[in-house]
Write a protein that holds these residues in place. Structure first.
Motif, PDB file in Angstrom:
ATOM      1  N   VAL A 147       0.882  -1.161   0.000  1.00 47.89           N
ATOM      2  CA  VAL A 147       0.000   0.000   0.000  1.00 47.89           C
ATOM      3  C   VAL A 147       0.921   1.212   0.000  1.00 47.89           C
ATOM      4  CG1 VAL A 147      -1.696   1.262   1.420  1.00 47.89           C
ATOM      5  CG2 VAL A 147      -1.754  -1.249   1.353  1.00 47.89           C
ATOM      6  N   VAL A 148       0.543   2.264  -0.708  1.00 51.43           N
ATOM      7  CA  VAL A 148       1.308   3.517  -0.656  1.00 51.43           C
ATOM      8  C   VAL A 148       0.445   4.547   0.064  1.00 51.43           C
ATOM      9  CG1 VAL A 148       2.281   5.414  -2.036  1.00 51.43           C
ATOM     10  CG2 VAL A 148       2.664   3.049  -2.744  1.00 51.43           C
ATOM     11  N   ALA A 149       1.056   5.330   0.935  1.00 48.37           N
ATOM     12  CA  ALA A 149       0.323   6.426   1.586  1.00 48.37           C
ATOM     13  C   ALA A 149       0.978   7.733   1.183  1.00 48.37           C
ATOM     14  CB  ALA A 149       0.342   6.257   3.097  1.00 48.37           C
ATOM     15  N   TYR A 150       0.211   8.586   0.508  1.00 50.35           N
ATOM     16  CA  TYR A 150       0.722   9.919   0.189  1.00 50.35           C
ATOM     17  C   TYR A 150       0.390  10.837   1.359  1.00 50.35           C
ATOM     18  CZ  TYR A 150       0.982  14.655  -1.526  1.00 50.35           C
ATOM     19  OH  TYR A 150       1.276  15.993  -1.616  1.00 50.35           O
ATOM     20  N   GLU A 151       1.437  11.318   2.015  1.00 49.46           N
ATOM     21  CA  GLU A 151       1.252  12.193   3.169  1.00 49.46           C
ATOM     22  C   GLU A 151       2.097  13.449   2.998  1.00 49.46           C
ATOM     23  OE1 GLU A 151      -0.178   9.740   6.801  1.00 49.46           O
ATOM     24  OE2 GLU A 151       1.991   9.752   6.801  1.00 49.46           O
ATOM     25  N   PRO A 152       1.489  14.533   2.495  1.00 51.42           N
ATOM     26  CA  PRO A 152       2.256  15.770   2.419  1.00 51.42           C
ATOM     27  C   PRO A 152       2.682  16.172   3.831  1.00 51.42           C
ATOM     28  CG  PRO A 152      -0.073  16.150   1.846  1.00 51.42           C
ATOM     29  CD  PRO A 152       0.088  14.690   2.097  1.00 51.42           C
ATOM     30  N   VAL A 153       3.975  16.377   4.043  1.00 47.10           N
ATOM     31  CA  VAL A 153       4.475  16.567   5.410  1.00 47.10           C
ATOM     32  C   VAL A 153       3.839  17.793   6.056  1.00 47.10           C
ATOM     33  CG1 VAL A 153       6.569  16.849   6.812  1.00 47.10           C
ATOM     34  CG2 VAL A 153       6.622  15.379   4.796  1.00 47.10           C
ATOM     35  N   TRP A 154       3.543  18.813   5.254  1.00 50.78           N
ATOM     36  CA  TRP A 154       2.943  20.043   5.775  1.00 50.78           C
ATOM     37  C   TRP A 154       1.492  19.842   6.243  1.00 50.78           C
ATOM     38  CZ3 TRP A 154      -1.144  21.092   2.518  1.00 50.78           C
ATOM     39  CH2 TRP A 154      -1.066  20.532   1.229  1.00 50.78           C
ATOM     40  N   ALA A 155       0.923  18.692   5.921  1.00 52.39           N
ATOM     41  CA  ALA A 155      -0.474  18.435   6.314  1.00 52.39           C
ATOM     42  C   ALA A 155      -0.567  17.509   7.526  1.00 52.39           C
ATOM     43  CB  ALA A 155      -1.235  17.821   5.135  1.00 52.39           C
ATOM     44  N   ILE A 156       0.577  16.968   7.964  1.00 53.98           N
ATOM     45  CA  ILE A 156       0.543  15.978   9.048  1.00 53.98           C
ATOM     46  C   ILE A 156       0.470  16.670  10.393  1.00 53.98           C
ATOM     47  CG2 ILE A 156       1.821  14.128  10.208  1.00 53.98           C
ATOM     48  CD1 ILE A 156       2.957  13.336   7.499  1.00 53.98           C
ATOM     49  N   ILE A 172      -7.870   7.990  -4.744  1.00 50.61           N
ATOM     50  CA  ILE A 172      -7.687   7.943  -3.277  1.00 50.61           C
ATOM     51  C   ILE A 172      -8.469   6.748  -2.739  1.00 50.61           C
ATOM     52  CG2 ILE A 172      -7.943   9.191  -1.094  1.00 50.61           C
ATOM     53  CD1 ILE A 172      -7.573  11.791  -2.576  1.00 50.61           C
ATOM     54  N   ASP A 173      -7.727   5.810  -2.168  1.00 51.15           N
ATOM     55  CA  ASP A 173      -8.324   4.522  -1.780  1.00 51.15           C
ATOM     56  C   ASP A 173      -8.393   4.357  -0.267  1.00 51.15           C
ATOM     57  OD1 ASP A 173      -8.326   3.716  -4.584  1.00 51.15           O
ATOM     58  OD2 ASP A 173      -6.151   3.558  -4.357  1.00 51.15           O
ATOM     59  N   GLY A 174      -8.578   5.454   0.439  1.00 46.76           N
ATOM     60  CA  GLY A 174      -8.676   5.400   1.894  1.00 46.76           C
ATOM     61  C   GLY A 174      -7.658   6.322   2.520  1.00 46.76           C
ATOM     62  N   GLY A 175      -7.412   6.141   3.821  1.00 48.46           N
ATOM     63  CA  GLY A 175      -6.544   7.095   4.505  1.00 48.46           C
ATOM     64  C   GLY A 175      -5.659   6.465   5.556  1.00 48.46           C
ATOM     65  N   LEU A 176      -4.556   7.156   5.816  1.00 50.68           N
ATOM     66  CA  LEU A 176      -3.695   6.832   6.955  1.00 50.68           C
ATOM     67  C   LEU A 176      -3.932   7.972   7.950  1.00 50.68           C
ATOM     68  CD1 LEU A 176      -1.572   5.052   8.289  1.00 50.68           C
ATOM     69  CD2 LEU A 176       0.197   6.295   7.055  1.00 50.68           C
ATOM     70  N   ILE A 177      -4.463   7.596   9.114  1.00 53.03           N
ATOM     71  CA  ILE A 177      -5.032   8.589  10.019  1.00 53.03           C
ATOM     72  C   ILE A 177      -4.218   8.660  11.297  1.00 53.03           C
ATOM     73  CG2 ILE A 177      -7.202   9.364  11.063  1.00 53.03           C
ATOM     74  CD1 ILE A 177      -7.414   8.588   8.017  1.00 53.03           C
ATOM     75  N   GLY A 178      -3.732   9.851  11.645  1.00 51.69           N
ATOM     76  CA  GLY A 178      -2.996  10.018  12.891  1.00 51.69           C
ATOM     77  C   GLY A 178      -3.933  10.436  14.015  1.00 51.69           C
ATOM     78  N   GLU A 185      -0.922  -3.539 -14.399  1.00 50.03           N
ATOM     79  CA  GLU A 185      -1.787  -4.335 -13.528  1.00 50.03           C
ATOM     80  C   GLU A 185      -1.556  -3.997 -12.050  1.00 50.03           C
ATOM     81  OE1 GLU A 185      -1.682  -8.491 -14.653  1.00 50.03           O
ATOM     82  OE2 GLU A 185      -2.614  -9.012 -12.725  1.00 50.03           O
ATOM     83  N   VAL A 186      -0.285  -3.883 -11.693  1.00 54.04           N
ATOM     84  CA  VAL A 186       0.047  -3.512 -10.315  1.00 54.04           C
ATOM     85  C   VAL A 186      -0.530  -2.130 -10.009  1.00 54.04           C
ATOM     86  CG1 VAL A 186       1.971  -2.842  -8.793  1.00 54.04           C
ATOM     87  CG2 VAL A 186       2.074  -4.989 -10.060  1.00 54.04           C
ATOM     88  N   ALA A 187      -0.383  -1.199 -10.954  1.00 54.55           N
ATOM     89  CA  ALA A 187      -0.877   0.165 -10.747  1.00 54.55           C
ATOM     90  C   ALA A 187      -2.391   0.175 -10.528  1.00 54.55           C
ATOM     91  CB  ALA A 187      -0.516   1.039 -11.940  1.00 54.55           C
ATOM     92  N   ALA A 188      -3.102  -0.637 -11.317  1.00 54.56           N
ATOM     93  CA  ALA A 188      -4.567  -0.639 -11.221  1.00 54.56           C
ATOM     94  C   ALA A 188      -5.037  -1.191  -9.873  1.00 54.56           C
ATOM     95  CB  ALA A 188      -5.156  -1.465 -12.362  1.00 54.56           C
ATOM     96  N   GLY A 189      -4.268  -2.106  -9.297  1.00 54.74           N
ATOM     97  CA  GLY A 189      -4.683  -2.715  -8.027  1.00 54.74           C
ATOM     98  C   GLY A 189      -4.097  -2.041  -6.799  1.00 54.74           C
ATOM     99  N   LEU A 190      -3.192  -1.086  -7.011  1.00 57.33           N
ATOM    100  CA  LEU A 190      -2.462  -0.479  -5.882  1.00 57.33           C
ATOM    101  C   LEU A 190      -3.366   0.449  -5.063  1.00 57.33           C
ATOM    102  CD1 LEU A 190       0.346  -0.005  -4.510  1.00 57.33           C
ATOM    103  CD2 LEU A 190       0.658   1.884  -6.125  1.00 57.33           C
ATOM    104  N   ARG A 191      -3.433   0.180  -3.752  1.00 54.61           N
ATOM    105  CA  ARG A 191      -4.188   1.091  -2.897  1.00 54.61           C
ATOM    106  C   ARG A 191      -3.286   2.250  -2.493  1.00 54.61           C
ATOM    107  NH1 ARG A 191      -7.210  -2.657   1.449  1.00 54.61           N
ATOM    108  NH2 ARG A 191      -5.166  -3.634   1.527  1.00 54.61           N
TER     109      ARG A 191
END
Ligand code: PGA
Length: 251
Positions: free
Chosen positions: A163-172, A227-233, A200-206
């Protein structure tokens, strides 16, 4: 179809008491979350406790970090097999706090990623730019460099079970969420970058978004195509908020 994932990163927060209250609240309201997979990532010392409390539920367990070595003289660290022993499914890697506060490099993160995958854990690889990098217009270069650390070592196929989580550091932890359009732009860039190597990997990547997600802004973020969900602090420490974020994935 990518199943949305809402993962709580508790960071270095909680006590036995507060964790019991939080888990009690989550278990009570779980039935209202219909589409998303929920996961919680407690501090390592509480993993065993949380694992036994979550037994019989469909909430997955994750860790916040792991070492790349299998065992040995690494004071203070824990290994992938230790996480497996206590039923962890996920492990967060390359969180910006590890990168900036503890000097962890792209290369070290990539080695952890490989160790985690080989053990059958699902890495949640965090990527994201600092505020000054966004202001310099180099967000995509930064994210590409962080992803390439994995792709160059193992190929894009390595992201197939991750899973990849895009987390802009300025938003954390700042209360400043990326707008849905800002987040979507980077998510689409990440998917496009992986697609060039393996469609195929790209299409299934969360690809999760992280950075000041709350019950009140989750739905507008999660409705974006990539956007396939969130990583929540912060909001994952409150059962009502965490569940509201999970419910934002309900269709
Ligand atoms: P936040 O943290 O939701 O408190 O901004 C997100 C994260 O660091 O994963």
């Amino acid at each position: 179809m990518r199943k949305p994932l809402v993962a709580g990163n508790w960071k270095m927060n909680g006590s036995l008491d507060s964790i019991n209250t939080l888990l009690g609240g989550i278990k009570e309201g779980l039935g209202n979350v219909s589409e998303a997979e929920l996961a919680v990532c407690p501090p390592a010392i509480y993993i065993q406790h949380v694992a036994s409390s979550l037994k019989g539920t469909n909430v997955a367990l994750g860790a916040q970090d792991v070492n790349d070595k299998p065992a040995g003289a690494h004071t203070g660290e824990h290994s992938v097999s230790m996480l497996k022993d206590f039923g962890c499914k996920y492990v967060i890697l390359g969180h910006s706090e590890r990168r900036t506060l503890y000097g962890e490099t792209d290369d070290f993160t990539a080695r952890k990623f490989i160790a985690a995958r080989e053990a059958g854990l699902v890495p949640i690889l965090c990527v994201g730019e600092l505020l000054e990098e966004r202001e310099q217009g180099i967000t995509e270069q930064v994210v590409a460099r962080q992803l390439d650390a994995i792709i160059d070592l193992e190929g894009a196929g390595a992201l197939g079970a991750a899973v990849v989580a895009y987390e802009p550091v300025w938003a954390i932890g700042t209360g400043k969420t990326a707008t849905p359009d800002q987040a979507q732009e980077v998510h689409a860039f990440i998917r496009g970058m992986v697609a060039k190597e393996d469609a195929e990997v790209a299409a299934g990547l969360r690809i999760l978004y992280g950075g000041s997600v709350k019950g009140s802004n989750a739905a507008e973020l999660f409705q974006m195509t990539d956007i396939d969900g969130g990583l929540i602090g912060g909001a994952s420490l409150d059962a009502t908020e965490f569940l509201a974020i999970g419910q934002a994935c309900n269709s």
